[in-house]
Motif scaffolding. Structure first.
Motif, PDB file in Angstrom:
ATOM      1  N   MET A   1      -6.747  25.177   5.930  1.00  0.00           N
ATOM      2  CA  MET A   1      -6.998  26.339   6.764  1.00  0.00           C
ATOM      3  C   MET A   1      -5.671  26.939   7.222  1.00  0.00           C
ATOM      4  O   MET A   1      -4.816  26.236   7.722  1.00  0.00           O
ATOM      5  CB  MET A   1      -7.829  25.965   7.988  1.00  0.00           C
ATOM      6  CG  MET A   1      -9.256  25.634   7.689  1.00  0.00           C
ATOM      7  SD  MET A   1     -10.208  25.622   9.209  1.00  0.00           S
ATOM      8  CE  MET A   1     -11.424  24.421   8.810  1.00  0.00           C
ATOM      9  N   ALA A   2      -5.547  28.234   7.042  1.00  0.00           N
ATOM     10  CA  ALA A   2      -4.344  28.938   7.477  1.00  0.00           C
ATOM     11  C   ALA A   2      -4.598  29.587   8.835  1.00  0.00           C
ATOM     12  O   ALA A   2      -5.741  29.809   9.228  1.00  0.00           O
ATOM     13  CB  ALA A   2      -3.964  29.994   6.452  1.00  0.00           C
ATOM     14  N   GLN A   3      -3.532  29.872   9.532  1.00  0.00           N
ATOM     15  CA  GLN A   3      -3.631  30.516  10.830  1.00  0.00           C
ATOM     16  C   GLN A   3      -3.126  31.949  10.741  1.00  0.00           C
ATOM     17  O   GLN A   3      -2.212  32.251   9.988  1.00  0.00           O
ATOM     18  CB  GLN A   3      -2.809  29.756  11.883  1.00  0.00           C
ATOM     19  CG  GLN A   3      -3.399  28.425  12.266  1.00  0.00           C
ATOM     20  CD  GLN A   3      -4.720  28.552  12.992  1.00  0.00           C
ATOM     21  OE1 GLN A   3      -4.878  29.341  13.907  1.00  0.00           O
ATOM     22  NE2 GLN A   3      -5.695  27.767  12.567  1.00  0.00           N
ATOM     23  N   ALA A   4      -3.728  32.816  11.523  1.00  0.00           N
ATOM     24  CA  ALA A   4      -3.313  34.202  11.649  1.00  0.00           C
ATOM     25  C   ALA A   4      -3.679  34.620  13.068  1.00  0.00           C
ATOM     26  O   ALA A   4      -4.142  33.793  13.860  1.00  0.00           O
ATOM     27  CB  ALA A   4      -4.019  35.062  10.616  1.00  0.00           C
ATOM     28  N   THR A   5      -3.472  35.889  13.375  1.00  0.00           N
ATOM     29  CA  THR A   5      -3.807  36.361  14.719  1.00  0.00           C
ATOM     30  C   THR A   5      -4.543  37.698  14.663  1.00  0.00           C
ATOM     31  O   THR A   5      -4.416  38.463  13.716  1.00  0.00           O
ATOM     32  CB  THR A   5      -2.543  36.539  15.596  1.00  0.00           C
ATOM     33  OG1 THR A   5      -1.654  37.458  14.955  1.00  0.00           O
ATOM     34  CG2 THR A   5      -1.842  35.215  15.847  1.00  0.00           C
ATOM     35  N   GLU A 123     -12.855  32.573  10.051  1.00  0.00           N
ATOM     36  CA  GLU A 123     -13.927  31.678  10.479  1.00  0.00           C
ATOM     37  C   GLU A 123     -14.645  32.178  11.732  1.00  0.00           C
ATOM     38  O   GLU A 123     -15.878  32.174  11.803  1.00  0.00           O
ATOM     39  CB  GLU A 123     -13.345  30.284  10.729  1.00  0.00           C
ATOM     40  CG  GLU A 123     -14.371  29.243  11.070  1.00  0.00           C
ATOM     41  CD  GLU A 123     -13.740  27.871  11.203  1.00  0.00           C
ATOM     42  OE1 GLU A 123     -14.160  26.983  10.455  1.00  0.00           O
ATOM     43  OE2 GLU A 123     -12.827  27.710  12.030  1.00  0.00           O
ATOM     44  N   GLU A 124     -13.899  32.622  12.712  1.00  0.00           N
ATOM     45  CA  GLU A 124     -14.481  33.017  13.995  1.00  0.00           C
ATOM     46  C   GLU A 124     -15.280  34.320  13.931  1.00  0.00           C
ATOM     47  O   GLU A 124     -16.145  34.562  14.776  1.00  0.00           O
ATOM     48  CB  GLU A 124     -13.377  33.185  15.059  1.00  0.00           C
ATOM     49  CG  GLU A 124     -12.629  31.913  15.398  1.00  0.00           C
ATOM     50  CD  GLU A 124     -11.471  31.601  14.447  1.00  0.00           C
ATOM     51  OE1 GLU A 124     -10.724  30.661  14.738  1.00  0.00           O
ATOM     52  OE2 GLU A 124     -11.303  32.287  13.396  1.00  0.00           O
ATOM     53  N   LEU A 125     -15.001  35.175  12.960  1.00  0.00           N
ATOM     54  CA  LEU A 125     -15.609  36.514  12.928  1.00  0.00           C
ATOM     55  C   LEU A 125     -16.489  36.784  11.714  1.00  0.00           C
ATOM     56  O   LEU A 125     -17.175  37.799  11.670  1.00  0.00           O
ATOM     57  CB  LEU A 125     -14.502  37.583  12.976  1.00  0.00           C
ATOM     58  CG  LEU A 125     -13.542  37.499  14.156  1.00  0.00           C
ATOM     59  CD1 LEU A 125     -12.416  38.505  13.994  1.00  0.00           C
ATOM     60  CD2 LEU A 125     -14.293  37.726  15.459  1.00  0.00           C
ATOM     61  N   ARG A 126     -16.425  35.915  10.703  1.00  0.00           N
ATOM     62  CA  ARG A 126     -17.120  36.132   9.428  1.00  0.00           C
ATOM     63  C   ARG A 126     -16.739  37.484   8.812  1.00  0.00           C
ATOM     64  O   ARG A 126     -17.544  38.186   8.223  1.00  0.00           O
ATOM     65  CB  ARG A 126     -18.637  36.008   9.581  1.00  0.00           C
ATOM     66  CG  ARG A 126     -19.365  35.858   8.241  1.00  0.00           C
ATOM     67  CD  ARG A 126     -20.828  35.545   8.410  1.00  0.00           C
ATOM     68  NE  ARG A 126     -21.683  35.808   7.305  1.00  0.00           N
ATOM     69  CZ  ARG A 126     -21.636  35.280   6.093  1.00  0.00           C
ATOM     70  NH1 ARG A 126     -20.707  34.445   5.782  1.00  0.00           N
ATOM     71  NH2 ARG A 126     -22.521  35.587   5.167  1.00  0.00           N
ATOM     72  N   LEU A 127     -15.486  37.832   8.976  1.00  0.00           N
ATOM     73  CA  LEU A 127     -14.898  39.010   8.344  1.00  0.00           C
ATOM     74  C   LEU A 127     -13.812  38.527   7.393  1.00  0.00           C
ATOM     75  O   LEU A 127     -13.458  37.356   7.395  1.00  0.00           O
ATOM     76  CB  LEU A 127     -14.293  39.948   9.395  1.00  0.00           C
ATOM     77  CG  LEU A 127     -15.263  40.596  10.383  1.00  0.00           C
ATOM     78  CD1 LEU A 127     -14.492  41.368  11.445  1.00  0.00           C
ATOM     79  CD2 LEU A 127     -16.252  41.493   9.658  1.00  0.00           C
TER      80      LEU A 127
END
Length: 167
Positions: A1-5, A123-127
């Protein structure tokens, strides 16, 4: 899993990120509610894939309009795809209102096949996370840009240059 903002707040990207030199993973997305498309449908063409969270937002709108303008200059050997999780009928309505007619819009709303294969599912937005991929006529990845901040614009010039080197 990668991180972004998203506006500085952490979001998690799920799926397998690709890199230059990889064989492009296949995917199944929707052209409309019943008809699907895959990477194979664009075989033999250079593919510029512009990924946006939603066409109804400012940066996504600008990104899609910019690549629509560029599409006419790139020639018949190139196809520009915009992939989002917007429903296909919303994509068609937006394109009609925006006068976007050179970009092929595709929806990953149903099963996130593209997003998982390219590591851009938020993951948090399903976008889908804003990103750019250039894939040559043999389906080898030639250019990748994963943005770390969802609201930033991609490097349009670098993506277009990557396409021009292939035609």
């Amino acid at each position: 899993m990668a991180q972004a903002t998203l506006k500085g707040n952490p979001i998690t990207l799920v799926g397998n990120q690709v890199k230059v030199g990889d064989q492009a993973p296949d995917f199944t997305v929707n052209k409309n509610l019943m008809e699907t498309a895959s990477l194979k449908d664009f075989e033999g063409k250079v593919k510029l894939i512009s990924v946006v969270p939603s066409l109804d937002t400012g940066v996504c709108d600008a990104q899609t309009r910019r690549f629509n303008e560029e599409a006419s200059k790139l020639g018949d050997k190139v196809v520009v795809l915009t992939i989002s999780n917007d429903l296909p009928m919303a994509q068609a309505r937006w394109c009609g209102a925006a006068g976007v007619d050179r970009v092929v819009t595709l929806s990953d709303y149903k099963n996130l096949s593209f997003g998982q294969a390219y590591g851009v599912v938020i993951e948090e937005l399903r976008l889908l996370m804003r990103s750019i991929f250039v894939i040559d006529e043999n389906n080898k990845v030639q250019y990748v840009e994963y943005l770390s901040e969802m609201t930033d614009h991609p490097n349009y010039e670098a993506a277009i240059e990557a396409v021009k080197k292939l035609v």
